[in-house]
Design a protein around this motif. Structure first.
Motif, mmCIF file in Angstrom:
data_model
loop_
_atom_site.group_PDB
_atom_site.id
_atom_site.type_symbol
_atom_site.label_atom_id
_atom_site.label_comp_id
_atom_site.label_asym_id
_atom_site.label_seq_id
_atom_site.Cartn_x
_atom_site.Cartn_y
_atom_site.Cartn_z
ATOM 1 N N THR A 292 62.715 -35.953 -3.694
ATOM 2 C CA THR A 292 61.715 -37.011 -3.766
ATOM 3 C C THR A 292 61.136 -37.161 -2.362
ATOM 4 O O THR A 292 61.558 -36.460 -1.427
ATOM 5 N N ASP A 293 60.208 -38.096 -2.197
ATOM 6 C CA ASP A 293 59.697 -38.353 -0.849
ATOM 7 C C ASP A 293 60.803 -38.833 0.085
ATOM 8 O O ASP A 293 60.701 -38.684 1.307
ATOM 9 N N ARG A 325 57.653 -29.333 8.078
ATOM 10 C CA ARG A 325 56.865 -28.812 6.965
ATOM 11 C C ARG A 325 55.382 -29.078 7.214
ATOM 12 O O ARG A 325 54.980 -30.187 7.584
ATOM 13 N N ASP A 326 54.586 -28.081 7.071
ATOM 14 C CA ASP A 326 53.120 -28.208 7.148
ATOM 15 C C ASP A 326 52.670 -28.996 8.372
ATOM 16 O O ASP A 326 51.799 -29.874 8.296
ATOM 17 N N PRO A 330 59.345 -34.693 9.162
ATOM 18 C CA PRO A 330 59.882 -35.861 8.449
ATOM 19 C C PRO A 330 61.058 -36.478 9.215
ATOM 20 O O PRO A 330 61.786 -35.784 9.922
ATOM 21 N N ASP A 355 57.488 -39.424 6.040
ATOM 22 C CA ASP A 355 56.843 -38.106 5.972
ATOM 23 C C ASP A 355 57.540 -37.110 5.045
ATOM 24 O O ASP A 355 57.351 -35.895 5.187
ATOM 25 N N GLY A 356 58.344 -37.585 4.097
ATOM 26 C CA GLY A 356 58.852 -36.712 3.058
ATOM 27 C C GLY A 356 57.760 -36.424 2.032
ATOM 28 O O GLY A 356 56.770 -37.161 1.933
ATOM 29 N N ASP A 357 57.929 -35.365 1.265
ATOM 30 C CA ASP A 357 56.905 -34.991 0.280
ATOM 31 C C ASP A 357 57.592 -34.332 -0.911
ATOM 32 O O ASP A 357 58.065 -33.198 -0.816
ATOM 33 N N SER A 358 57.683 -35.052 -2.027
ATOM 34 C CA SER A 358 58.402 -34.595 -3.205
ATOM 35 C C SER A 358 57.981 -33.199 -3.629
ATOM 36 O O SER A 358 56.800 -32.855 -3.645
ATOM 37 N N GLU A 360 58.236 -30.425 -2.136
ATOM 38 C CA GLU A 360 57.882 -29.501 -1.059
ATOM 39 C C GLU A 360 59.156 -28.915 -0.444
ATOM 40 O O GLU A 360 60.238 -29.492 -0.519
ATOM 41 N N CYS A 362 60.945 -27.168 3.183
ATOM 42 C CA CYS A 362 60.819 -27.356 4.624
ATOM 43 C C CYS A 362 61.847 -26.505 5.352
ATOM 44 O O CYS A 362 62.808 -26.008 4.765
#
Length: 376
Positions: A292-293, A325-326, A330, A355-358, A360, A362
């Motif tokens: 999850t985020d 990531r990107d 995070p 800055d988490g991104d479900s 994705e 890293c």
């Protein structure tokens, strides 16, 4: 008859040779020479110390050197470490390390349930050959090296996991920090419940101190239906902060004979210890996934299958971790309590505060080591 012919030779072939010639069965001969793997104790030479390395530990109820637990409940305290023998030390041949217990706070009057012991738990899978709990129960022989400046009588108890069967032996140490080899033989226990699975099969408890009224008996060398571990002659090791106690070369084997210590390689001993406790470096280059985020997950293989699912997973140097990531880093805030380990798989979960991104992936780096506890 070959036995008679050998006796006619008039040739001396030593105590063991005489016993071997007199053996009536193949099994009896094997017991005399103690063929095959013998030692039920893991890390008896004190080589492995994953938790503390060269540091000392001050604990009240916890494992110290691998597979050895120190438990105390009294007004005193101890510092415990793995002691490396200096070149000038008159150490037992073949041994490099010992466990040292140093009294750091004295307690000269032990009352009620106050006590201190060194414990080693043997897994049930490893005690099948003892036949404990049956009419064919085998005798067991314990041997170890010890030295102390606190001379007197000490005790060792052999117990079942339910702590309702115990046999207590005593031994005397002369003091002066001179190494002595102790050999004690326990009769087989023909009753009681002895776990033969992945739980505690039997317990070995080295008494250092304890309230006489709660833990001591004068009825030694016989099996008792109680939870005791001291002789009434037991001295109080914690009566002075000058006291030091060293122990190594611990071997528990089936039979009436104390054979030479079964030295295993460091690599083999470490693997045996890792069934119960592992210290795994995280390092660079792991691929993580945002469940999850707010949750980052990664998996890793363990070098040795754990005895059971881990009861505790922690990290030894805080959360010196980062993920990238990107073009975004995070923020990892905490180790998630749902992290788990079983068999040879470690599944780590970290809480992410920003800055988490479900879904994705890293690049992940973790500082320090993950501490995985599956102890008995």
């Amino acid at each position: 008859n070959i036995r008679e012919k050998l006796s006619e030779l008039g040739r001396k072939f030593g105590l063991k040779g005489s016993e071997l010639v007199a053996a009536e069965t193949v099994q009896e001969a094997r017991d005399i020479v103690s063929a095959g793997r013998r030692n039920l104790i893991i890390n008896g030479a004190m080589m492995v110390n994953q938790r503390y390395g060269t540091s000392s530990a001050v604990v009240t109820d916890a494992y110290v050197l691998d597979r050895f637990k120190f438990k105390e409940n009294h007004g005193g305290a101890a510092s415990i470490n793995r002691d490396a023998f200096p070149v000038a030390d008159n150490q037992p041949a073949g041994f490099r390390y010992a466990m040292q217990i140093a009294c750091s706070t004295a307690d000269t009057s032990l009352t009620s349930n106050e006590h201190a012991v060194i414990m080693h738990m043997v897994e049930g899978y490893n005690i099948g050959g003892t036949k404990f709990g049956t009419s064919n129960a085998e005798n067991m022989t314990l041997s170890f090296w010890v030295k102390t400046n606190a001379s007197g009588t000490y005790s060792v108890a052999l117990k079942n996991s339910s702590q309702n069967r115990c046999q207590i032996k005593e031994y005397r140490v002369s003091g002066g920090l001179v190494w002595q080899k102790i050999v004690l033989t326990y009769s087989g226990c023909t009753d009681g419940t002895w776990d033969d699975g992945d739980g505690i099969g039997m317990k070995l408890e080295f008494g250092l101190a304890g309230a006489q009224s709660a833990y001591a008996t004068s009825d030694l060398n016989t099996w008792k239906s109680s939870n005791l571990f001291l002789s009434t002659n037991q001295r109080n090791f914690f009566d002075s902060t000058n006291n030091r106690f060293f122990i190594t070369g611990i071997q528990l084997e089936i039979g009436n004979n104390a054979t030479d210590f079964e030295h295993r390689s460091y690599g083999e001993e470490l693997e045996l210890c890792q069934r119960y406790y592992q210290k795994k470096r995280i390092g660079y280059g792991r691929v993580g996934h945002f469940r999850t985020d707010a949750i980052l997950v990664f998996a890793a293989d363990l070098p040795v299958a754990l005895r059971a699912s881990a009861s505790s997973i922690t990290q030894d140097s805080g959360l010196n971790n980062w993920a990238f990531r990107d073009g975004v880093s995070p923020t990892i805030s905490a180790l998630n309590s749902n992290s788990s380990a079983s068999e040879t798989t470690l599944s780590m979960l970290y809480n992410v505060s920003a800055d988490g991104d479900s879904d994705e992936t890293c690049f992940y780096y973790g500082g320090g080591s993950i501490l995985i506890d599956a102890e008995l």
